[in-house]
Design a protein around this motif. Structure first.
Motif, mmCIF file in Angstrom:
data_model
loop_
_atom_site.group_PDB
_atom_site.id
_atom_site.type_symbol
_atom_site.label_atom_id
_atom_site.label_comp_id
_atom_site.label_asym_id
_atom_site.label_seq_id
_atom_site.Cartn_x
_atom_site.Cartn_y
_atom_site.Cartn_z
ATOM 1 N N ALA A 69 -4.780 9.797 -1.085
ATOM 2 C CA ALA A 69 -5.363 8.555 -1.587
ATOM 3 C C ALA A 69 -6.870 8.726 -1.708
ATOM 4 O O ALA A 69 -7.547 9.072 -0.741
ATOM 5 N N PHE A 80 -7.963 3.337 -12.207
ATOM 6 C CA PHE A 80 -8.962 2.451 -11.604
ATOM 7 C C PHE A 80 -9.069 1.106 -12.333
ATOM 8 O O PHE A 80 -9.674 0.169 -11.814
ATOM 9 N N PRO A 126 -10.216 6.698 -2.822
ATOM 10 C CA PRO A 126 -10.911 5.486 -3.257
ATOM 11 C C PRO A 126 -11.972 5.798 -4.315
ATOM 12 O O PRO A 126 -12.492 6.922 -4.387
ATOM 13 N N HIS A 127 -12.295 4.784 -5.089
ATOM 14 C CA HIS A 127 -13.309 4.939 -6.129
ATOM 15 C C HIS A 127 -14.630 5.434 -5.544
ATOM 16 O O HIS A 127 -15.342 6.245 -6.149
ATOM 17 N N ALA A 128 -14.954 4.971 -4.343
ATOM 18 C CA ALA A 128 -16.212 5.368 -3.709
ATOM 19 C C ALA A 128 -16.273 6.870 -3.455
ATOM 20 O O ALA A 128 -17.363 7.463 -3.446
ATOM 21 N N THR A 129 -15.122 7.503 -3.244
ATOM 22 C CA THR A 129 -15.108 8.949 -3.006
ATOM 23 C C THR A 129 -15.639 9.699 -4.221
ATOM 24 O O THR A 129 -16.408 10.669 -4.095
ATOM 25 N N ALA A 131 -2.907 2.957 -5.751
ATOM 26 C CA ALA A 131 -2.289 2.905 -4.421
ATOM 27 C C ALA A 131 -1.636 1.563 -4.165
ATOM 28 O O ALA A 131 -0.718 1.458 -3.343
ATOM 29 N N ARG A 132 -2.093 0.535 -4.859
ATOM 30 C CA ARG A 132 -1.496 -0.801 -4.739
ATOM 31 C C ARG A 132 -1.259 -1.317 -6.151
ATOM 32 O O ARG A 132 -2.181 -1.365 -6.951
ATOM 33 N N ASP A 175 -8.711 -0.031 -6.836
ATOM 34 C CA ASP A 175 -9.888 0.749 -6.466
ATOM 35 C C ASP A 175 -9.547 2.021 -5.706
ATOM 36 O O ASP A 175 -10.443 2.729 -5.254
ATOM 37 N N THR A 176 -8.249 2.332 -5.570
ATOM 38 C CA THR A 176 -7.837 3.576 -4.920
ATOM 39 C C THR A 176 -6.783 4.260 -5.761
ATOM 40 O O THR A 176 -5.776 3.654 -6.137
ATOM 41 N N ASP A 236 0.863 -1.182 0.000
ATOM 42 C CA ASP A 236 0.000 0.000 0.000
ATOM 43 C C ASP A 236 0.900 1.233 0.000
ATOM 44 O O ASP A 236 1.492 1.591 1.013
#
Length: 313
Positions: free
Chosen positions: A117, A173, A119-122, A148-149, A177-178, A97
């Motif tokens: 960082a 993406f 995330p896609h959800a943001t 991020a990874r 997912d981040t 990470d």
């Protein structure tokens, strides 16, 4: 003393499968040249029965991407009571990470880029346009977008025009997912390999990377002639010492063991800036670890056998 039986794990199902297969073959060839009995195994549903059947003395995971670097496989190897070359599960999780790794390394006193960082959800919850506008306003241009990874520079973009930012995030993406948005750090890109042999930590000479087009992406990493390398890096001696100290500090702060590769950018003022650490550095014909070994005047086959002996010892 009988020759050690070494299970070299290569392949897997990540985006970096082909690179892992090439790395694994190189390690297997070197170990055979140094008298080891080598099994070259894929990381698939047949792996654990094969390991139980073959009962190797030591396992060397030459796996790139999540399957080899997020710590999960190494957790399983520990559950099976198998010795293995490379870092333990917890250290792999930290290094895998990039945002977490940067926080740990910064606490050890090494400079890191400013980054956030996301995330896609943001983007889904807050809206892509305002989030991207805030990120660009904070980071300035150029900026870097990367998963991020992940590894091998897959999904990494240098954004020089704000209009290109949505595309860069979308490409990021595709590999995770981040998204990590970083302030761009100008300077000399170097990679520093760290080995643990004969009971001591050895920092190898930094390898300087000059990629065609200025970005050391996936093609430049694994296509011969797509990048120029200088081993050792063209750095003044005081700066080279600072780079080595930063790499060792990152290796130790993250709890890595046996071998790692630390990627940094050296600013014009000579300050090394940490980018990421790799718990499973590549060993292909164009990879940076083998170049560093040769620049140090060491025999590559002997180094790989030494790493096996270290894991056994």
């Amino acid at each position: 003393m009988s020759a050690p039986r070494v299970a070299v794990l290569a392949g897997g199902l990540s985006h970096e499968r082909d690179v892992s297969l090439r790395s694994g073959r190189r390690v297997a060839e070197s170990l055979r040249a140094r008298g080891c009995e080598v099994l070259l195994l894929d990381a698939d549903a047949h792996l654990l029965p094969r390991l139980a059947q073959e009962a190797p003395d030591v396992v060397w995971p030459v796996l790139h991407g999540a399957v080899g670097e997020d710590g999960a496989l190494r957790d399983v190897l520990e559950l099976l009571g198998l010795r293995f070359v490379g870092s333990g599960p917890a250290a792999c999780r930290l290094a895998w990470d990039k945002a977490v790794a940067a926080s740990v390394v910064a606490a050890a006193g090494v400079a890191v880029p400013g980054e956030v960082a996301l995330p896609h959800a943001t983007f889904r919850d807050l809206g892509a346009h305002p989030v991207l506008a805030a990120a660009a306003g904070w980071a300035g241009l150029p900026l870097v977008v990367k998963p991020a990874r992940g590894g091998s520079a897959l999904g990494v973009s240098v954004v020089r025009d704000e209009r290109d930012l949505p595309r860069a995030v979308a490409e990021c993406f595709a590999y995770g997912d981040t998204a990590l948005v970083q302030r761009h750090v100008a300077g000399t890109e170097v990679a520093v390999s760290v080995l643990e042999l004969d009971g001591r930590v050895r920092v190898l000479p930094a390898v300087e990377v000059v990629a065609d087009g200025g970005q050391y992406g996936y093609e430049a990493r694994y296509t011969a002639g797509s990048a120029e390398f200088f081993a050792p890096a063209r750095l003044p001696e005081p700066v080279a010492r600072r780079v080595a100290e930063a790499a060792r500090a990152a290796h130790e702060a993250l709890g890595l063991r046996h071998l790692s590769r630390v990627d940094l950018v050296v600013r014009e003022d000579g300050e090394p800036v940490f980018l990421e650490a790799n718990a499973a550095p590549g060993t292909t014909e164009t990879s940076l670890l083998p170049q560093a070994v040769l620049a140090a005047g060491l025999d590559l086959d002997a180094v790989y056998r030494g790493l096996v002996d270290t894991a056994l010892g």
